[in-house]
Design a protein around this motif. Sequence first.
Motif, mmCIF file in Angstrom:
data_model
loop_
_atom_site.group_PDB
_atom_site.id
_atom_site.type_symbol
_atom_site.label_atom_id
_atom_site.label_comp_id
_atom_site.label_asym_id
_atom_site.label_seq_id
_atom_site.Cartn_x
_atom_site.Cartn_y
_atom_site.Cartn_z
ATOM 1 N N GLY A 77 51.550 47.941 89.792
ATOM 2 C CA GLY A 77 52.441 48.748 90.028
ATOM 3 C C GLY A 77 53.350 48.310 90.888
ATOM 4 O O GLY A 77 53.309 47.172 91.305
ATOM 5 N N ASP A 78 54.271 49.117 91.240
ATOM 6 C CA ASP A 78 55.541 48.757 92.105
ATOM 7 C C ASP A 78 54.944 48.093 93.466
ATOM 8 O O ASP A 78 55.500 47.287 93.958
ATOM 9 C CB ASP A 78 56.402 50.061 92.305
ATOM 10 N N ALA A 79 54.071 48.884 94.001
ATOM 11 C CA ALA A 79 53.614 48.594 95.499
ATOM 12 C C ALA A 79 52.732 47.233 95.358
ATOM 13 O O ALA A 79 52.862 46.449 95.969
ATOM 14 C CB ALA A 79 52.424 49.529 95.950
ATOM 15 N N ASP A 80 52.026 46.936 94.179
ATOM 16 C CA ASP A 80 51.426 45.688 94.029
ATOM 17 C C ASP A 80 52.415 44.675 94.018
ATOM 18 O O ASP A 80 52.239 43.612 94.351
ATOM 19 C CB ASP A 80 50.540 45.853 92.819
ATOM 20 N N ARG A 81 53.541 44.920 93.180
ATOM 21 C CA ARG A 81 54.629 43.864 92.905
ATOM 22 C C ARG A 81 55.201 43.580 94.293
ATOM 23 O O ARG A 81 55.454 42.379 94.400
ATOM 24 C CB ARG A 81 55.617 44.539 91.888
ATOM 25 N N SER A 82 55.570 44.641 95.083
ATOM 26 C CA SER A 82 56.210 44.391 96.364
ATOM 27 C C SER A 82 55.332 43.578 97.313
ATOM 28 O O SER A 82 55.662 42.565 97.934
ATOM 29 C CB SER A 82 56.814 45.544 97.172
ATOM 30 N N LEU A 83 53.786 43.832 97.393
ATOM 31 C CA LEU A 83 53.010 43.022 98.247
ATOM 32 C C LEU A 83 52.924 41.548 97.736
ATOM 33 O O LEU A 83 53.244 40.627 98.275
ATOM 34 C CB LEU A 83 51.535 43.591 97.958
ATOM 35 N N ALA A 84 52.995 41.511 96.298
ATOM 36 C CA ALA A 84 53.021 40.187 95.667
ATOM 37 C C ALA A 84 54.103 39.353 96.048
ATOM 38 O O ALA A 84 54.096 38.052 96.281
ATOM 39 C CB ALA A 84 52.615 40.080 94.067
ATOM 40 N N ALA A 85 55.426 39.895 95.786
ATOM 41 C CA ALA A 85 56.387 39.159 95.986
ATOM 42 C C ALA A 85 56.680 38.734 97.483
ATOM 43 O O ALA A 85 57.198 37.722 97.843
ATOM 44 C CB ALA A 85 57.585 40.324 95.882
ATOM 45 N N ALA A 86 56.349 39.527 98.482
ATOM 46 C CA ALA A 86 56.254 39.146 100.097
ATOM 47 C C ALA A 86 55.239 38.230 100.323
ATOM 48 O O ALA A 86 55.725 37.290 101.166
ATOM 49 C CB ALA A 86 56.298 40.430 100.793
ATOM 50 N N LEU A 87 54.275 38.241 99.832
ATOM 51 C CA LEU A 87 52.926 37.508 100.462
ATOM 52 C C LEU A 87 52.416 36.490 99.500
ATOM 53 O O LEU A 87 51.304 35.706 99.883
ATOM 54 C CB LEU A 87 51.878 38.835 100.780
ATOM 55 N N ASP A 185 46.443 55.554 95.278
ATOM 56 C CA ASP A 185 47.236 56.955 95.752
ATOM 57 C C ASP A 185 48.349 56.731 97.013
ATOM 58 O O ASP A 185 48.286 57.222 97.879
ATOM 59 C CB ASP A 185 46.104 57.957 96.337
ATOM 60 N N GLY A 186 48.927 55.487 96.496
ATOM 61 C CA GLY A 186 50.150 55.524 97.494
ATOM 62 C C GLY A 186 49.558 54.954 98.943
ATOM 63 O O GLY A 186 50.486 54.852 99.904
ATOM 64 N N ARG A 187 48.509 54.407 98.871
ATOM 65 C CA ARG A 187 47.923 53.907 100.328
ATOM 66 C C ARG A 187 47.277 52.256 99.883
ATOM 67 O O ARG A 187 46.844 51.906 99.011
ATOM 68 C CB ARG A 187 47.009 54.657 100.791
ATOM 69 N N VAL A 188 47.560 51.437 100.917
ATOM 70 C CA VAL A 188 46.643 50.283 100.692
ATOM 71 C C VAL A 188 45.544 50.195 101.564
ATOM 72 O O VAL A 188 45.480 50.177 102.650
ATOM 73 C CB VAL A 188 47.894 49.113 101.303
ATOM 74 N N ARG A 200 50.992 43.645 109.010
ATOM 75 C CA ARG A 200 51.653 42.962 107.963
ATOM 76 C C ARG A 200 51.894 43.478 106.580
ATOM 77 O O ARG A 200 52.940 43.735 105.998
ATOM 78 C CB ARG A 200 51.410 41.286 107.799
ATOM 79 N N LEU A 201 50.865 43.949 106.191
ATOM 80 C CA LEU A 201 50.605 44.702 104.884
ATOM 81 C C LEU A 201 51.665 45.922 105.187
ATOM 82 O O LEU A 201 52.236 46.574 104.027
ATOM 83 C CB LEU A 201 49.247 45.154 104.580
ATOM 84 N N GLY A 202 51.478 46.866 106.132
ATOM 85 C CA GLY A 202 52.399 47.855 106.244
ATOM 86 C C GLY A 202 53.843 47.540 106.330
ATOM 87 O O GLY A 202 54.386 48.141 105.540
ATOM 88 N N GLU A 203 54.151 46.612 106.995
ATOM 89 C CA GLU A 203 55.333 46.187 107.041
ATOM 90 C C GLU A 203 56.158 45.763 105.744
ATOM 91 O O GLU A 203 57.013 46.321 105.179
ATOM 92 C CB GLU A 203 55.458 44.791 107.737
ATOM 93 N N VAL A 204 55.365 44.921 104.758
ATOM 94 C CA VAL A 204 55.912 44.754 103.569
ATOM 95 C C VAL A 204 55.917 45.725 102.333
ATOM 96 O O VAL A 204 56.663 45.744 101.554
ATOM 97 C CB VAL A 204 55.395 43.316 103.137
ATOM 98 N N SER A 205 54.861 46.487 102.649
ATOM 99 C CA SER A 205 54.721 47.662 101.513
ATOM 100 C C SER A 205 55.383 49.093 101.929
ATOM 101 O O SER A 205 55.536 49.636 101.099
ATOM 102 C CB SER A 205 53.143 47.821 101.414
ATOM 103 N N LEU A 207 54.011 51.094 102.950
ATOM 104 C CA LEU A 207 52.963 52.133 102.941
ATOM 105 C C LEU A 207 51.838 52.157 103.907
ATOM 106 O O LEU A 207 51.623 51.382 104.561
ATOM 107 C CB LEU A 207 52.057 52.037 101.519
ATOM 108 N N PRO A 208 51.019 53.369 104.233
ATOM 109 C CA PRO A 208 50.088 53.530 104.999
ATOM 110 C C PRO A 208 48.960 52.478 104.689
ATOM 111 O O PRO A 208 48.674 52.285 103.324
ATOM 112 C CB PRO A 208 49.466 55.000 104.913
#
Length: 312
Positions: A77-87, A185-188, A200-205, A207-208
């Motif tokens: 999903g989008d959130a998975d992709r942004s975590l992957a792109a940053a980390l 559901d929109g949370r990590v 760090r997870l909160g910063e890059v995503s 998300l809560p």
Amino acid sequence: MPEVRRYGAIAISQAARLIAAGQPVAVPTETVYGLAADATDLDAVVRIYAAKGRPSFNPLIVHVADLAMAESLGVFGDADRSLAAALWPGPLTLVVPHRSGSLVASLATAGLGSIALRVPAHRAMQALIAASGRPLAAPSANASGGISPTRAAHVAASLRGRIALVIDDGPCAAGLESTIVRVVDGRVVVLRPGPVTAERLGEVSGLPVVDASDGPIIAPGQLASHYAPVKPLRLHATEFAADEWGIGFGALGGDDTLSGGGDLTQAAAHLFDALHRADASKKPRIAVADIPAVGLGVAINDRLRRAAAPQG
Ligand code: TXA
Ligand code: MG
């Protein structure tokens, strides 16, 4: 003893030949040494479990070269992709739905509908993925229930007689297994704390970030006792008894220290090595100084709690 070969072109081509033949190989990553095998080869995955003596319900992390290879195996999903792109590449494992038709052996995911994926930053693991052209399933390269290996010598001692080759590229930089998360559901949701902190997870995503480690067991690796030394272990020590192998931190010295300067990054890198030394020492018990539960200290305390839990 397995052959221990220094990292380099010869070691990687020898390792890739073993992988192609369905054999597991121990290889360093930036977190801990992994026991890698072709994730698409059922017999090879069976050999990982056999070498570790691991209960077969415990699913494995699949290591890939990049996000594209990850997306061929899992649904992002989008959130998975942004975590992957940053980390990525780095010490973060993403649990996502397993893509139907993926060639990964179902035993590697323990038949779950999800798959745990990671792009490692270490040159040796990257080179082995490239040379073998395969996704590599790799748990930590220790006998099941033992302390995770951060040096080639730890692997050789723990898996003696059970594997053919260890690639030695020195001690692991992070020293703790990867942070495992799943976006729900929109949370990590943090399934296992690790080198990538909740902050760090909160910063890059954006998300809560919530901690699953107190909730129901979602990652089988959360079984309370998992990273166990052989000897009894006391935590939050403010002083050490004469019969205890004292592992200090900051101002509290001892037989050993995680970090004399009170640095959490250094403490994480030294943790498993210190536990290995404590087990090998002449003293019958181990005590560890109190480690502040902030930032990387959350993951350090998580591993210490598991190491101190009675064997089940
Ligand atoms: O740093 C690391 O992650 C190291 C290096 C070698 O990459 N690997 C590692 O693997 O720690 P292992 O097998 O010791 O731990 C894998 C963890 C287990 O706790 C397992 O339960 C969890 O990942 N896991 C694997 N697949 C999962 C899934 N589909 N859903 C939830 N948890 C999963
Ligand atoms: Mg492990």
